[in-house]
Design a protein around this motif. Structure first.
Motif, PDB file in Angstrom:
ATOM      1  N   ASP A 119       0.979  -1.108   0.210  1.00  0.00           N
ATOM      2  CA  ASP A 119      -0.058  -0.575   0.002  1.00  0.00           C
ATOM      3  C   ASP A 119       0.929   1.384   0.218  1.00  0.00           C
ATOM      4  OD1 ASP A 119      -2.343  -1.615   0.154  1.00  0.00           O
ATOM      5  OD2 ASP A 119      -2.550  -1.820   1.923  1.00  0.00           O
TER       6      ASP A 119
ATOM      7  N   MET B 294       2.464   1.615  -4.024  1.00  0.00           N
ATOM      8  CA  MET B 294       1.812   2.168  -4.741  1.00  0.00           C
ATOM      9  C   MET B 294       0.763   4.167  -4.093  1.00  0.00           C
ATOM     10  SD  MET B 294      -0.912  -1.229  -5.047  1.00  0.00           S
ATOM     11  CE  MET B 294      -2.047  -0.407  -6.023  1.00  0.00           C
ATOM     12  N   ALA B 295       0.754   4.532  -2.524  1.00  0.00           N
ATOM     13  CA  ALA B 295       0.496   5.582  -2.697  1.00  0.00           C
ATOM     14  C   ALA B 295       1.085   6.213  -3.521  1.00  0.00           C
ATOM     15  CB  ALA B 295       0.940   5.293  -1.042  1.00  0.00           C
TER      16      ALA B 295
ATOM     17  N   MET C  60       3.003   5.722  -6.354  1.00  0.00           N
ATOM     18  CA  MET C  60       3.104   6.288  -7.762  1.00  0.00           C
ATOM     19  C   MET C  60       2.028   7.044  -8.203  1.00  0.00           C
ATOM     20  SD  MET C  60       2.755   1.656  -8.023  1.00  0.00           S
ATOM     21  CE  MET C  60       3.744   0.829  -7.902  1.00  0.00           C
TER      22      MET C  60
ATOM     23  N   MET D  17      -0.848   8.004 -10.997  1.00  0.00           N
ATOM     24  CA  MET D  17      -2.143   7.343 -10.451  1.00  0.00           C
ATOM     25  C   MET D  17      -2.108   6.093 -11.691  1.00  0.00           C
ATOM     26  SD  MET D  17      -5.147   7.065  -9.992  1.00  0.00           S
ATOM     27  CE  MET D  17      -5.432   8.091  -8.274  1.00  0.00           C
TER      28      MET D  17
ATOM     29  N   GLU E  89      -0.120   4.554 -13.635  1.00  0.00           N
ATOM     30  CA  GLU E  89       0.925   2.806 -12.884  1.00  0.00           C
ATOM     31  C   GLU E  89      -0.507   2.693 -11.873  1.00  0.00           C
ATOM     32  OE1 GLU E  89       4.720   4.424 -11.322  1.00  0.00           O
ATOM     33  OE2 GLU E  89       5.581   5.412 -13.695  1.00  0.00           O
ATOM     34  N   ARG E  90      -0.452   3.409 -10.589  1.00  0.00           N
ATOM     35  CA  ARG E  90      -1.324   2.526  -9.866  1.00  0.00           C
ATOM     36  C   ARG E  90      -2.590   1.803 -10.424  1.00  0.00           C
ATOM     37  NH1 ARG E  90      -3.743   6.313  -5.603  1.00  0.00           N
ATOM     38  NH2 ARG E  90      -1.896   7.356  -5.317  1.00  0.00           N
ATOM     39  N   GLU E  91      -3.239   2.507 -11.729  1.00  0.00           N
ATOM     40  CA  GLU E  91      -4.208   2.125 -12.076  1.00  0.00           C
ATOM     41  C   GLU E  91      -3.712   0.892 -12.850  1.00  0.00           C
ATOM     42  OE1 GLU E  91      -6.050   4.824 -14.690  1.00  0.00           O
ATOM     43  OE2 GLU E  91      -7.291   5.899 -12.932  1.00  0.00           O
TER      44      GLU E  91
ATOM     45  N   MET F 239      -3.243  -2.279 -10.187  1.00  0.00           N
ATOM     46  CA  MET F 239      -4.660  -2.495  -9.757  1.00  0.00           C
ATOM     47  C   MET F 239      -5.469  -3.807 -10.703  1.00  0.00           C
ATOM     48  SD  MET F 239      -5.065  -1.646  -6.645  1.00  0.00           S
ATOM     49  CE  MET F 239      -6.560  -1.967  -7.074  1.00  0.00           C
TER      50      MET F 239
END
Length: 293
Positions: A122, A125-126, A128, A130, A132-134, A137
């Motif tokens: 977490d 990812m926090a 990263m 948006m 790259e985070r998607e 996910m």
């Protein structure tokens, strides 16, 4: 006590982490003791044959025994179990084809290590962007679907998706899948007791009203079907302000269990009035036999 007099005592071991780790501090003391009792039973899993086809150990622990060991009600047991399942994630329940549930006990230390690993993910990812985070996910969702598909192909998915019946949720079946009459009657007894004292509380100082309600309830029990009689009890319970869980337990009973539940309820309901109230006035604040004197 001298060394000569000292005798070893068989003690229940309670993990210190239940009191030290932040997420476990919110568990009630009842839930913490119940988890410790699960661990104590797990020591005898192999001896009792509590091993599944994968070699994983589980525990069989009827709710009637939990109530006795914890000295609490069925509602208190349900609350503690749900805390361990949902809040602490320390216990996993698997249905056993209508028989006693299998409780899989998670190791508290492994549980904490997995939690730390997820927290690390977490945090990464926090930080990263948006986009790259998607991407991450999407990959996690795709992987989860593949895993569920594989489990379904193996034929195990239904085992986890089949909901428990209301009877099974309340432990009204024993380990062999037969009706646990003691468990059913115990809940009926509790409702009968609570219902009677609720009437006494609502009608305090009015013994004639108390006796009228008792007479009415007994008449309806004799002349009505069980389903109609349960509606009568529900009405009185709501008038009293009795806990909703009692009404839910009553309606959860199937036709066979209903007879035992209502019979025990009425026995206890009448016991309160006949043995504890009549002629004493202690419960309703007045003398029920004043006219006879």
């Amino acid at each position: 006590m001298s060394k000569v007099e000292y005798m070893p005592v068989d003690c229940l071991q309670v993990p210190k982490m239940l009191f030290q780790v932040e997420k476990f501090k919110n568990l009630s003391n009842t839930a913490k003791i119940l988890y410790s009792l699960f661990l104590d039973r797990l020591k005898f899993a192999v001896q009792n044959g509590w091993v599944d086809h994968n070699g994983d150990l589980f525990v069989i622990y009827p709710k009637s025994e939990m109530k006795k060991d914890l000295n609490t009600t069925r509602y208190g047991v349900d609350q503690a179990v749900q805390e361990l399942v949902k809040i602490g994630k320390l216990v996993r329940i698997v249905q056993n084809n209508g028989k006693a549930n299998h409780f899989y006990i998670n190791d508290i230390y492994e549980n904490e290590m997995e939690e730390e690993s997820m927290m690390t993910l977490d945090r990464i990812m926090a930080n990263m962007p948006m986009e790259e985070r998607e991407i991450i996910m999407d990959k996690m969702v795709a992987a989860s679907r593949d895993i569920l598909g594989t489990i379904a192909d193996m034929g195990y998915l239904d085992e986890y998706e089949t909901p428990l019946t209301p009877m099974e949720e309340r432990g009204y079946y024993d380990e062999e899948g037969n009706l646990d009459i003691d468990a059913v009657e115990a809940d009926g007894y509790e409702f009968g007791m609570d219902l009677a004292f609720g009437v006494l509380s609502v009608c305090e100082g009015k013994p004639e009203h108390v006796l009228e309600i008792q007479k009415y309830v007994n008449e309806q029990y004799e002349c009505c079907s069980n389903k109609k009689f349960m509606k009568v009890l529900e009405t009185i319970a709501r008038m009293n302000g009795n806990e909703e869980v009692y009404i839910e337990d009553m309606y959860a009973c199937n036709k066979e269990a209903r007879n035992y539940y209502l019979s025990e309820l009425m026995m206890c309901f009448n016991f309160v009035f006949n043995e504890m109230c009549h002629g004493t006035g202690s419960a309703a604040g007045c003398d029920f036999n004043s006219e006879e004197e």
